[in-house]
Design a protein around this motif. Structure first.
Motif, PDB file in Angstrom:
ATOM      1  N   PRO A 152      86.914 -99.007 -17.836  1.00 34.98           N
ATOM      2  CA  PRO A 152      87.862 -97.937 -17.498  1.00 34.98           C
ATOM      3  C   PRO A 152      88.677 -98.313 -16.270  1.00 34.98           C
ATOM      4  CG  PRO A 152      85.660 -97.354 -16.777  1.00 34.98           C
ATOM      5  CD  PRO A 152      85.521 -98.636 -17.571  1.00 34.98           C
ATOM      6  N   SER A 153      89.863 -97.718 -16.148  1.00 36.97           N
ATOM      7  CA  SER A 153      90.724 -97.990 -15.006  1.00 36.97           C
ATOM      8  C   SER A 153      90.297 -97.141 -13.815  1.00 36.97           C
ATOM      9  CB  SER A 153      92.182 -97.703 -15.372  1.00 36.97           C
ATOM     10  OG  SER A 153      92.319 -96.356 -15.779  1.00 36.97           O
ATOM     11  N   LEU A 205      78.693 -94.425 -22.037  1.00 40.60           N
ATOM     12  CA  LEU A 205      78.395 -95.125 -23.291  1.00 40.60           C
ATOM     13  C   LEU A 205      79.459 -94.916 -24.357  1.00 40.60           C
ATOM     14  CD1 LEU A 205      76.367 -96.856 -24.880  1.00 40.60           C
ATOM     15  CD2 LEU A 205      75.290 -94.721 -25.635  1.00 40.60           C
ATOM     16  N   LEU A 206      79.887 -93.688 -24.588  1.00 35.04           N
ATOM     17  CA  LEU A 206      80.742 -93.388 -25.743  1.00 35.04           C
ATOM     18  C   LEU A 206      82.191 -93.091 -25.376  1.00 35.04           C
ATOM     19  CD1 LEU A 206      78.274 -91.051 -27.685  1.00 35.04           C
ATOM     20  CD2 LEU A 206      78.617 -93.510 -27.966  1.00 35.04           C
ATOM     21  N   GLY A 207      82.528 -93.116 -24.101  1.00 34.14           N
ATOM     22  CA  GLY A 207      83.896 -92.782 -23.699  1.00 34.14           C
ATOM     23  C   GLY A 207      84.664 -93.993 -23.213  1.00 34.14           C
ATOM     24  N   PRO A 252      78.431 -85.281 -16.291  1.00 29.59           N
ATOM     25  CA  PRO A 252      79.354 -86.041 -17.145  1.00 29.59           C
ATOM     26  C   PRO A 252      79.299 -85.577 -18.593  1.00 29.59           C
ATOM     27  CG  PRO A 252      77.425 -87.363 -16.603  1.00 29.59           C
ATOM     28  CD  PRO A 252      77.331 -86.118 -15.786  1.00 29.59           C
ATOM     29  N   GLY A 253      80.430 -85.632 -19.249  1.00 28.68           N
ATOM     30  CA  GLY A 253      80.483 -85.228 -20.644  1.00 28.68           C
ATOM     31  C   GLY A 253      81.673 -85.852 -21.332  1.00 28.68           C
TER      32      GLY A 253
END
Length: 556
Positions: free
Chosen positions: A325-326, A333-335, A358-359
């Motif tokens: 991610p930036s 895991l999934l994002g 987190p979500g």
């Protein structure tokens, strides 16, 4: 001559090629000849119209000056239309020519040809000659079009470059291939800085730099983009660009990510012949192949074919499991790697806070009210589901067997552990090409292009040959896939532990988030999240019912 008897004439000229010269067919020469005829007859020139670079044969081409001339004829007051010869007016055939003349006659306008003085549409014989010459003009255009089409087909068959501007950093050179002289592409030695820039671009992309970052780097360094120089920077094109701009500021062109992408994905820089093909709403350059599905390689690339192919694989993997991610975001895991989707709108799901932790949430909630799920619960459910199916896989079950085969094939493609994956891709390319050829043959027959017993016999023989080759490809592909699966040993770390597969001492626990993503990617093509509450009953839906796993299939 009395003013009432003065003929007001308009002159029309046309040249198909977008150039002017001193020949007798140039617009200037046509107009001069028309003026001389009008002067000899005492006619007044009431208008001059010239279409340059406009075909008189292609029905798709609009001729703005011709339309302006016809508007003046329809407004009456035009006594004669003067052209150098009938073919300048139209090459579409007798019917089109007669329709134009019918419009002339409706408004009392004569038609005059400088080089064809015998044309006189005021009498039946003149009309017949008029139609005959128009038919001959169309026949001449058809012959030229067929000849040009045949030449382009021969050049394409050997992979020659026959139209368009050369790719950035490359130039054309004439070379004989299979008894035909064609244009091949090679690094532009006249502009070594451009060649070096492409080589630098390849290295930057291979190192993981995005197209947008490369474009910004070149812009900051003051490097002029391809569109602002050479054959691309024509006055007409630059004027069109300025016209499309919203701002009135005359800012210079700058590097864009699309420019970088078009350069790096062009097969010619790897030595491959290219052909244009439609992909969704875009037209892209792909490798051109011969009838056997083999790539055509007539050009001398800026980089090697192997390096170019490796670059394309690297670029495709940008959105894969190891994408980081930036900014300062902590990877989950999934994002963040285009793996998770919203079941309500099929939109992407990204990291987002949920209930203080987190979500994951839908990135485009407008229209369905939004969707969120706890990150820890979703991660745990997906990971345990994969490990459980792996531990309980039954090789007697066809579904489990194909699922493991798909994972093995995907693992082979990622690691190339057996060397069989390249063979499989090559055979698949052969199969795709021959199926495309069969579809084209069938479409041609439906269009009535094969007539008579001899042509139909040739069509059947060709289809039979292609079908035989198709069967061979299918058989070989199946054998390669079976060989690939059998030759790959499932990595030992894929074996689920006796205890908790996600426990502290498990293989899963020893992996970082990117290794875990890679593992899931072997077995799944993605996951989708459904709503957390039933709209009608207001019942809270448990995670196991909200999350759908999309298991990988062999054909994927």
């Amino acid at each position: 001559m009395d003013a009432m008897d003065t003929v007001h004439a308009v002159i029309y000229a046309r040249q198909s090629a977008a150039r002017t010269d001193g020949s007798e067919v140039s617009p200037e020469a046509q107009i001069a000849a028309g003026r001389a005829l009008c002067e000899s007859r005492g006619w007044v020139v009431a208008g001059v119209f010239a279409d340059v670079g406009r075909s008189g044969w292609d029905p798709r081409v609009t001729r703005p000056e011709f339309e302006k001339m016809m508007d003046q004829v329809r407004a009456d007051g035009v006594g004669a239309v003067v052209v150098n010869e009938l073919s300048r007016l139209t090459r579409k055939g007798a019917h089109d020519a007669l329709e134009i003349d019918k419009e002339f006659q409706k408004h009392g306008t004569r038609f005059v040809s400088v080089l064809e003085p015998f044309l006189d549409t005021s009498n039946p014989i003149g009309v017949a000659i008029f139609a005959l010459i128009a038919a001959l003009a169309k026949q001449d255009s058809d012959t030229k079009a067929d000849r040009l089409k045949g030449a382009k087909a021969r050049i394409s068959a050997v992979g020659g470059h026959h139209s368009g501007v050369s790719p950035f950093g490359m130039r054309t050179a004439r070379e004989r291939i299979d008894n035909i002289v064609v244009s091949v592409l090679e690094p532009d030695e006249d502009n070594p800085d451009d060649v070096a820039l492409v080589e630098r671009m390849i290295q930057m992309s291979s190192d993981g730099m995005s197209d947008n970052a490369i474009a910004n780097t070149f812009h900051d360094e003051g490097i002029a983009p391809p569109g602002a120089r050479g054959a691309m920077a024509t006055e007409k094109r630059m004027a069109a660009i300025r016209k499309r701009r919203v701002s009135d500021k005359d800012a210079p062109l700058r590097w864009r990510s699309e420019t970088v992408r078009s350069i790096l994905t062009h097969p010619a820089i790897g030595g491959f012949a290219a052909e244009r093909t439609k992909r969704g709403n875009y037209t892209v350059n792909v490798i051109a192949r011969n009838d056997a599905g083999e790539p055509l390689t007539p050009h001398r690339g800026i980089t090697s074919a192997a390096n170019w192919l490796a670059l394309q694989e690297t670029r495709k993997s940008r959105a894969k499991p190891r994408r980081k991610p930036s900014g300062d975001a902590v990877p989950t895991l999934l994002g963040g790697w285009r793996f998770s989707f919203c079941a309500l709108c099929s939109g992407a799901v990204s990291q987002t806070p949920h209930n203080g932790g987190p979500g994951y949430g839908c990135t485009a909630p407008r229209g369905h009210g939004g969707l969120r799920i706890k990150g820890a619960e979703a991660d745990d459910f997906v990971a345990r589901s994969v490990w459980a199916r792996l531990a309980n896989a039954d090789m007697e079950d066809e579904g489990d067997r194909e699922w493991l085969a798909a994972a093995a094939l995907h693992f082979a493609g990622q690691s190339d552990a057996t060397g069989l994956e390249d063979q499989r891709r090559e055979v698949q390319a052969h199969l795709d090409h021959v199926r495309s050829s069969i579809a084209e043959l069938q479409a041609d027959r439906r269009a009535g292009l094969y007539r008579g017993s001899s042509e139909l016999d040739m069509w059947r023989a060709t289809v039979t040959q292609y079908r035989t080759f198709e069967d061979q490809c299918i058989s070989k592909l199946a054998a390669l896939e079976e060989q690939t699966v059998q030759s790959i040993s499932i990595p030992s770390e894929w074996t689920a532990p006796d205890g908790d597969p996600l426990g502290e001492d498990s293989t899963w626990a020893s992996w970082d988030v990117f290794e875990r993503r890679t593992f899931l990617d072997h077995f799944l093509t993605g996951v989708s999240f459904g709503p957390g509450r039933d709209k009608e009953t207001k019942r809270i839906i448990p995670t196991a019912e909200r999350v759908e796993l999309h298991w990988r299939k062999v054909e994927e």
